[in-house]
Design a protein around this motif. Sequence first.
Motif, PDB file in Angstrom:
ATOM      1  N   ARG A 178     -15.226  20.265   5.526  1.00  0.00           N
ATOM      2  CA  ARG A 178     -15.640  21.231   6.475  1.00  0.00           C
ATOM      3  C   ARG A 178     -15.196  20.984   8.209  1.00  0.00           C
ATOM      4  O   ARG A 178     -15.831  22.196   8.876  1.00  0.00           O
ATOM      5  CB  ARG A 178     -17.296  20.695   6.223  1.00  0.00           C
ATOM      6  CG  ARG A 178     -18.162  21.180   6.954  1.00  0.00           C
ATOM      7  CD  ARG A 178     -18.346  23.745   6.259  1.00  0.00           C
ATOM      8  NE  ARG A 178     -18.235  23.812   7.300  1.00  0.00           N
ATOM      9  CZ  ARG A 178     -18.299  24.893   6.900  1.00  0.00           C
ATOM     10  NH1 ARG A 178     -18.740  25.601   6.190  1.00  0.00           N
ATOM     11  NH2 ARG A 178     -17.579  26.587   7.988  1.00  0.00           N
ATOM     12  N   HIS A 179     -15.177  19.425   8.270  1.00  0.00           N
ATOM     13  CA  HIS A 179     -14.885  20.121   9.658  1.00  0.00           C
ATOM     14  C   HIS A 179     -13.576  20.026   9.971  1.00  0.00           C
ATOM     15  O   HIS A 179     -13.346  20.708  11.102  1.00  0.00           O
ATOM     16  CB  HIS A 179     -14.619  18.173   9.658  1.00  0.00           C
ATOM     17  CG  HIS A 179     -13.986  18.146  11.476  1.00  0.00           C
ATOM     18  ND1 HIS A 179     -15.461  18.277  12.700  1.00  0.00           N
ATOM     19  CD2 HIS A 179     -13.357  17.088  11.889  1.00  0.00           C
ATOM     20  CE1 HIS A 179     -14.667  17.863  13.563  1.00  0.00           C
ATOM     21  NE2 HIS A 179     -13.789  17.149  13.541  1.00  0.00           N
ATOM     22  N   LEU A 180     -12.627  20.602   9.235  1.00  0.00           N
ATOM     23  CA  LEU A 180     -11.244  20.918   8.862  1.00  0.00           C
ATOM     24  C   LEU A 180     -11.310  22.130   9.103  1.00  0.00           C
ATOM     25  O   LEU A 180     -10.862  22.769  10.042  1.00  0.00           O
ATOM     26  CB  LEU A 180     -10.177  20.216   7.941  1.00  0.00           C
ATOM     27  CG  LEU A 180      -9.963  18.920   8.057  1.00  0.00           C
ATOM     28  CD1 LEU A 180      -9.144  19.086   6.462  1.00  0.00           C
ATOM     29  CD2 LEU A 180      -9.243  18.213   9.370  1.00  0.00           C
ATOM     30  N   LEU A 181     -12.357  22.647   8.823  1.00  0.00           N
ATOM     31  CA  LEU A 181     -12.575  24.235   8.586  1.00  0.00           C
ATOM     32  C   LEU A 181     -12.977  24.648   9.902  1.00  0.00           C
ATOM     33  O   LEU A 181     -12.587  25.807  10.537  1.00  0.00           O
ATOM     34  CB  LEU A 181     -13.861  24.911   7.581  1.00  0.00           C
ATOM     35  CG  LEU A 181     -12.956  24.245   6.014  1.00  0.00           C
ATOM     36  CD1 LEU A 181     -13.623  24.463   4.807  1.00  0.00           C
ATOM     37  CD2 LEU A 181     -11.861  25.352   5.670  1.00  0.00           C
ATOM     38  N   ASP A 182     -14.294  23.831  10.388  1.00  0.00           N
ATOM     39  CA  ASP A 182     -15.109  24.375  11.430  1.00  0.00           C
ATOM     40  C   ASP A 182     -13.825  24.137  13.034  1.00  0.00           C
ATOM     41  O   ASP A 182     -13.865  24.725  13.755  1.00  0.00           O
ATOM     42  CB  ASP A 182     -15.768  23.281  11.865  1.00  0.00           C
ATOM     43  CG  ASP A 182     -17.122  22.983  10.817  1.00  0.00           C
ATOM     44  OD1 ASP A 182     -17.493  24.405  10.319  1.00  0.00           O
ATOM     45  OD2 ASP A 182     -17.880  22.871  10.960  1.00  0.00           O
ATOM     46  N   LEU A 183     -12.889  23.290  12.664  1.00  0.00           N
ATOM     47  CA  LEU A 183     -12.148  23.368  13.518  1.00  0.00           C
ATOM     48  C   LEU A 183     -10.847  24.926  13.908  1.00  0.00           C
ATOM     49  O   LEU A 183      -9.837  25.230  14.593  1.00  0.00           O
ATOM     50  CB  LEU A 183     -10.471  21.807  13.518  1.00  0.00           C
ATOM     51  CG  LEU A 183     -11.614  20.851  14.414  1.00  0.00           C
ATOM     52  CD1 LEU A 183     -10.614  19.579  14.090  1.00  0.00           C
ATOM     53  CD2 LEU A 183     -11.681  21.152  15.541  1.00  0.00           C
ATOM     54  N   GLY A 184     -10.691  25.647  12.267  1.00  0.00           N
ATOM     55  CA  GLY A 184      -9.964  26.926  12.569  1.00  0.00           C
ATOM     56  C   GLY A 184      -9.069  27.192  11.459  1.00  0.00           C
ATOM     57  O   GLY A 184      -8.295  28.037  11.485  1.00  0.00           O
TER      58      GLY A 184
END
Length: 353
Positions: A178-184
């Motif tokens: 989720r953190h990777l996704l939130d970074l874009g």
Amino acid sequence: MARNGRSERGATIIDVARRAGVSAMTVSRVINGRSSVRPETRAAVERAIEALAYTPNTAARSLVRSAELRIGIIYSNPSAAFMSEFLTGIYEEASSTGARLVLLKGEGGRPPAQAALKRFRKSALSGVILAPPLGETRSVLSAVRSWELPVAAIGAYDVDGVACVRIDDRSAAFEMTRHLLDLGHRKIGFVLGNPDQTASAERMAGFYAAIREVGGVEVKVAQGDFSYASGLVAGEQLLGGDERPTAIFASNDDMAAAIVSVAHRRHLDVPSELTVAGFDDTSAAVTLWPPLTTVHQPLRRLAAEALAAVTAAASAGSTVATCRAKILDHSIVKRESLAAPLGGADARSDPDA
């Protein structure tokens, strides 16, 4: 006339643990005045001791101390960094309890042979701790169960008669993804761990659960086995094509470190051209450049909890360590291997992410 049940033999440390809703290890810590017990837990144990009129067997306790517990540690793990943290935790806890450790290592990344296990059993063991993946290895489990000793397993899931100590692998992998996704990041690679371990499947499940929450994500998956060598192979597979990921999440730090090595060999800058994330937070995460963003699982505490569960059961004369799963907290440790993809917010395909 002899009485039956508890009134004849008196309450045991196991009875107190069950009534208080804690492990025998925790009861032992309260009895011995250890400061690592929360006040509310200590109060619950003291209430159970009073209700059951439990009296510690001082003769047996002194006998245990004088005889010195011998705890067998059986391991065969391809990650040197993981085993270093694991064994450090075991030794630190053993030094504070007086337990003596006896080690058996499987060679070549394989479980110990049956002949080696039979010889090991003759070491006058008081209990056994299994490092992953041996807590889910049928040949090893079958052998140690026949020994009628308390057994604990690190990283194992729901093994009958075994105290399982672990983190929530699925939740941890979900949070990192989720953190990777939130970074874009929308082109993400994932390196699987040992296919014979439940923890590997749980980490994969957490990864895909996060992916499903966001649209337009391209996923590339490579199989590993938690070893650095398997990470090199996975890195070549994931970075060898034209459509390479902007981020790769590996199921442990050894494989993530290998991904960084492959990226450097291909003249890719980490993290501006490739974000890399790992799992475990071992020494491997901080002995390379850039240091890895990773999931922290408290390996020393996991090892210490397993040892405490086994020694408490052995001290109480039980052949079974508490079987209730002990799940410790994890966290995300952010370091320099992580960045937004080139293009930043423009790389997002889901504006709500």
